[in-house]
Scaffold this motif. Structure first.
Motif, PDB file in Angstrom:
ATOM      1  N   LEU A  82       0.864  -1.182   0.000  1.00 29.63           N
ATOM      2  CA  LEU A  82       0.000   0.000   0.000  1.00 29.63           C
ATOM      3  C   LEU A  82       0.906   1.240   0.000  1.00 29.63           C
ATOM      4  O   LEU A  82       1.625   1.508   0.961  1.00 29.63           O
ATOM      5  CB  LEU A  82      -0.905  -0.008   1.231  1.00 29.63           C
ATOM      6  N   LYS A  83       0.838   1.981  -1.095  1.00 26.66           N
ATOM      7  CA  LYS A  83       1.684   3.169  -1.231  1.00 26.66           C
ATOM      8  C   LYS A  83       1.152   4.325  -0.383  1.00 26.66           C
ATOM      9  O   LYS A  83      -0.016   4.322   0.013  1.00 26.66           O
ATOM     10  CB  LYS A  83       1.747   3.579  -2.697  1.00 26.66           C
ATOM     11  N   PRO A  84       1.981   5.318  -0.110  1.00 26.29           N
ATOM     12  CA  PRO A  84       1.526   6.480   0.664  1.00 26.29           C
ATOM     13  C   PRO A  84       0.331   7.160  -0.004  1.00 26.29           C
ATOM     14  O   PRO A  84       0.212   7.177  -1.234  1.00 26.29           O
ATOM     15  CB  PRO A  84       2.752   7.399   0.686  1.00 26.29           C
ATOM     16  N   ASP A  85      -0.546   7.704   0.831  1.00 31.79           N
ATOM     17  CA  ASP A  85      -1.777   8.366   0.392  1.00 31.79           C
ATOM     18  C   ASP A  85      -2.716   7.384  -0.326  1.00 31.79           C
ATOM     19  O   ASP A  85      -3.537   7.792  -1.153  1.00 31.79           O
ATOM     20  CB  ASP A  85      -1.493   9.556  -0.521  1.00 31.79           C
ATOM     21  N   GLY A  86      -2.584   6.117   0.011  1.00 34.05           N
ATOM     22  CA  GLY A  86      -3.454   5.115  -0.604  1.00 34.05           C
ATOM     23  C   GLY A  86      -4.346   4.432   0.421  1.00 34.05           C
ATOM     24  O   GLY A  86      -4.073   4.424   1.623  1.00 34.05           O
ATOM     25  N   ASP A  87      -5.440   3.874  -0.070  1.00 30.25           N
ATOM     26  CA  ASP A  87      -6.371   3.103   0.772  1.00 30.25           C
ATOM     27  C   ASP A  87      -6.455   1.662   0.253  1.00 30.25           C
ATOM     28  O   ASP A  87      -6.391   1.429  -0.958  1.00 30.25           O
ATOM     29  CB  ASP A  87      -7.772   3.725   0.741  1.00 30.25           C
ATOM     30  N   TYR A  88      -6.622   0.751   1.198  1.00 34.30           N
ATOM     31  CA  TYR A  88      -6.836  -0.654   0.844  1.00 34.30           C
ATOM     32  C   TYR A  88      -8.163  -1.093   1.464  1.00 34.30           C
ATOM     33  O   TYR A  88      -8.360  -0.984   2.677  1.00 34.30           O
ATOM     34  CB  TYR A  88      -5.689  -1.528   1.361  1.00 34.30           C
ATOM     35  N   HIS A  89      -9.089  -1.558   0.613  1.00 31.60           N
ATOM     36  CA  HIS A  89     -10.402  -1.982   1.085  1.00 31.60           C
ATOM     37  C   HIS A  89     -10.487  -3.516   1.083  1.00 31.60           C
ATOM     38  O   HIS A  89     -10.057  -4.157   0.121  1.00 31.60           O
ATOM     39  CB  HIS A  89     -11.504  -1.407   0.176  1.00 31.60           C
ATOM     40  N   PHE A  90     -11.050  -4.067   2.127  1.00 36.47           N
ATOM     41  CA  PHE A  90     -11.284  -5.520   2.161  1.00 36.47           C
ATOM     42  C   PHE A  90     -12.518  -5.814   3.014  1.00 36.47           C
ATOM     43  O   PHE A  90     -12.936  -5.006   3.853  1.00 36.47           O
ATOM     44  CB  PHE A  90     -10.056  -6.279   2.678  1.00 36.47           C
ATOM     45  N   LYS A  91     -13.102  -7.012   2.771  1.00 39.31           N
ATOM     46  CA  LYS A  91     -14.259  -7.463   3.545  1.00 39.31           C
ATOM     47  C   LYS A  91     -13.788  -8.399   4.647  1.00 39.31           C
ATOM     48  O   LYS A  91     -13.046  -9.349   4.382  1.00 39.31           O
ATOM     49  CB  LYS A  91     -15.266  -8.194   2.648  1.00 39.31           C
ATOM     50  N   ALA A  92     -14.249  -8.135   5.854  1.00 38.44           N
ATOM     51  CA  ALA A  92     -13.953  -9.021   6.980  1.00 38.44           C
ATOM     52  C   ALA A  92     -15.207  -9.853   7.268  1.00 38.44           C
ATOM     53  O   ALA A  92     -16.238  -9.314   7.663  1.00 38.44           O
ATOM     54  CB  ALA A  92     -13.553  -8.213   8.207  1.00 38.44           C
ATOM     55  N   LYS A  93     -15.104 -11.176   7.039  1.00 35.73           N
ATOM     56  CA  LYS A  93     -16.257 -12.055   7.258  1.00 35.73           C
ATOM     57  C   LYS A  93     -16.441 -12.340   8.745  1.00 35.73           C
ATOM     58  O   LYS A  93     -15.465 -12.572   9.470  1.00 35.73           O
ATOM     59  CB  LYS A  93     -16.075 -13.355   6.489  1.00 35.73           C
ATOM     60  N   LEU A  94     -17.706 -12.335   9.180  1.00 31.28           N
ATOM     61  CA  LEU A  94     -18.023 -12.567  10.590  1.00 31.28           C
ATOM     62  C   LEU A  94     -18.541 -13.980  10.846  1.00 31.28           C
ATOM     63  O   LEU A  94     -18.653 -14.383  12.006  1.00 31.28           O
ATOM     64  CB  LEU A  94     -19.072 -11.547  11.070  1.00 31.28           C
ATOM     65  N   TYR A  95     -18.871 -14.735   9.793  1.00 31.77           N
ATOM     66  CA  TYR A  95     -19.373 -16.097   9.903  1.00 31.77           C
ATOM     67  C   TYR A  95     -20.453 -16.221  10.986  1.00 31.77           C
ATOM     68  O   TYR A  95     -20.296 -16.949  11.967  1.00 31.77           O
ATOM     69  CB  TYR A  95     -18.234 -17.070  10.193  1.00 31.77           C
ATOM     70  N   PRO A  96     -21.567 -15.512  10.831  1.00 28.70           N
ATOM     71  CA  PRO A  96     -22.602 -15.520  11.876  1.00 28.70           C
ATOM     72  C   PRO A  96     -23.277 -16.869  12.061  1.00 28.70           C
ATOM     73  O   PRO A  96     -23.834 -17.143  13.129  1.00 28.70           O
ATOM     74  CB  PRO A  96     -23.603 -14.466  11.388  1.00 28.70           C
ATOM     75  N   LEU A  97     -23.224 -17.746  11.042  1.00 29.57           N
ATOM     76  CA  LEU A  97     -23.900 -19.040  11.152  1.00 29.57           C
ATOM     77  C   LEU A  97     -23.266 -19.938  12.200  1.00 29.57           C
ATOM     78  O   LEU A  97     -23.939 -20.759  12.814  1.00 29.57           O
ATOM     79  CB  LEU A  97     -23.906 -19.746   9.786  1.00 29.57           C
ATOM     80  N   PHE A  98     -21.964 -19.819  12.400  1.00 28.75           N
ATOM     81  CA  PHE A  98     -21.342 -20.665  13.419  1.00 28.75           C
ATOM     82  C   PHE A  98     -20.510 -19.862  14.411  1.00 28.75           C
ATOM     83  O   PHE A  98     -19.568 -20.350  15.015  1.00 28.75           O
ATOM     84  CB  PHE A  98     -20.484 -21.774  12.779  1.00 28.75           C
ATOM     85  N   ASN A  99     -20.853 -18.579  14.564  1.00 35.68           N
ATOM     86  CA  ASN A  99     -20.343 -17.751  15.653  1.00 35.68           C
ATOM     87  C   ASN A  99     -21.547 -17.115  16.354  1.00 35.68           C
ATOM     88  O   ASN A  99     -22.488 -16.681  15.696  1.00 35.68           O
ATOM     89  CB  ASN A  99     -19.417 -16.640  15.143  1.00 35.68           C
ATOM     90  N   ASP A 100     -21.523 -17.076  17.631  1.00 32.33           N
ATOM     91  CA  ASP A 100     -22.623 -16.474  18.387  1.00 32.33           C
ATOM     92  C   ASP A 100     -22.405 -14.964  18.446  1.00 32.33           C
ATOM     93  O   ASP A 100     -22.007 -14.401  19.464  1.00 32.33           O
ATOM     94  CB  ASP A 100     -22.663 -17.078  19.798  1.00 32.33           C
ATOM     95  N   ASN A 101     -22.686 -14.305  17.312  1.00 35.30           N
ATOM     96  CA  ASN A 101     -22.420 -12.866  17.204  1.00 35.30           C
ATOM     97  C   ASN A 101     -23.557 -12.050  17.824  1.00 35.30           C
ATOM     98  O   ASN A 101     -24.377 -11.457  17.125  1.00 35.30           O
ATOM     99  CB  ASN A 101     -22.220 -12.474  15.740  1.00 35.30           C
TER     100      ASN A 101
END
Length: 384
Positions: free
Chosen positions: A336-355
């Motif tokens: 990730l270069k300066p003045d840059g953004d990196y986007h990603f999805k963080a999965k929560l796996y609600p089906l087998f986590n008691d969220n």
């Protein structure tokens, strides 16, 4: 004088000989008389048996019970919605010698049966069910299955010494209510080729993602007729759910049950002109993933280096406990270069986590490119 002595000797010998003959005759007559009066008495001569003959005689008189096939009971078929018979597993390897049977009454009426049963194998070539050996001794115990005590269990032995196990379908039959009704449980024995077939079916089902268990698996393997399964949440609860939704095979190895350890390392939301945050501060219960933004505003124009891996943790008391997740990611490096953004999805796996409602964090390990010093960034959010 000599003549007189000689005559006397002849006379004595003659008398002795006569007496002996008479005594022998009398003795013989006595024995014959006793044999006539007592034909089975000890006076009758019998040979003494040898040790080998005694052992053979003992083996001849011993009584050994052999397993016996029992005919399939006749009667009206019981509806599975009223009464079910199930084996503990749907599939077993050829080496199986015992199968656990459970009978459950789902109705409001009473069902009665005993310990007797029939075991059968389906011969594909003959297209018919063949009866197999069963326990030669059946305890005369009555089962009364009613709404108060609806279930009963029984261990069924497979007499492999009598009839070797064959790959294919088997059934256990039981008669109920004085042989008026009948029900059965079906299971299958598989060889190594059959186990490979089961694994292929399981892997194909895991790709469709229609069940909780299909989303909870991230790998499988085989050794002989045993299947090894890696579950994201490898708890007893999810192992049972996997058997119900995916594959109920007796030799699936899930490995040790894993419990996440608290994450104790220091993490930053904003440091050295590097920051990380979620797109929203609050998400509803059941959210499957959150969007995360990692920003590099480093004034020294240094590139930020990291991989695809991340994890999510929930706050419990004063500890951060990681959620169960799929840790298998592509081992690639991202710059990730300066003045840059990196986007990603963080999965929560609600089906087998008691969220449930609470405070959560997304963690990601980063470093400046060329400088071997790593640290954790964190993006905090809530679920309500």
């Amino acid at each position: 004088m000599k003549q007189i002595l000689f005559l006397l000797l002849i006379t004595l010998c003659s008398c002795h000989s006569t007496t002996s003959k008479k005594g022998q005759e009398n003795e013989a007559d006595s024995i014959l008389l006793q044999e006539e009066l007592y034909p089975d008495s000890i006076f009758k001569s019998k040979p003494i048996p040898t040790e080998e003959e005694q052992e053979q005689s003992s083996e001849t008189t011993s009584f050994v019970l052999q397993p016996v096939p029992r005919d399939i009971p006749t009667g009206e078929a019981v509806s599975p919605t009223s009464l079910s018979m199930q084996t503990e597993y749907d599939y077993y390897p050829l080496s199986t010698t015992e199968v656990k049977l459970t009978v459950t009454n789902y109705s409001q009426q009473e069902y009665m049966c005993g310990n007797d049963y029939s075991l059968t194998y389906y011969n594909n070539d003959k297209r018919q069910w063949e009866t197999l050996p069963t326990d030669p001794i059946i305890e005369d115990i009555a089962w009364i299955l009613d709404p108060e005590y609806p279930s009963g269990e029984q261990t069924i032995k497979l007499y492999t010494s009598e009839v070797p196990n064959r790959a294919g379908k088997y059934r256990i039959y039981k008669a109920f209510n004085r042989n008026a009704q009948v029900a059965y449980a079906e299971f299958e024995l598989v060889d190594e080729a059959g186990a490979k077939r089961l694994r292929k079916q399981m892997d194909a089902a895991s790709w469709n993602g229609k069940t909780i268990s299909s989303q909870n698996i991230y790998g499988s393997g085989m050794r002989g007729d045993s299947i090894f399964v890696d579950l994201i949440n490898n708890s007893i609860h999810f192992q049972k759910l996997f058997r119900k939704e995916m594959l109920n095979y007796s030799v699936i190895n899930y490995g040790a049950v894993r419990k996440p350890s608290p994450f104790t390392q220091r993490a930053y939301t904003d440091t050295l002109q590097i920051s990380m945050k979620t797109e929203k501060p609050v998400y509803p219960i059941g959210t499957e993933s959150v969007n995360v933004i990692l920003t590099n505003k480093n004034l020294s124009q240094q590139n930020l280096f990291f991989g695809e891996y991340y994890f999510v943790a929930r706050k419990q008391g004063e500890q951060w406990i990681p959620l169960h997740d799929n840790s298998l990611v592509h081992d690639i490096g991202i710059i990730l270069k300066p003045d840059g953004d990196y986007h990603f999805k963080a999965k929560l796996y609600p089906l087998f986590n008691d969220n449930t409602s609470g405070q959560y964090r997304v963690y990601k390990e980063v470093e400046f490119n060329g400088i071997n010093k790593k640290w954790y960034m964190a993006a905090e959010f809530k679920i309500e």
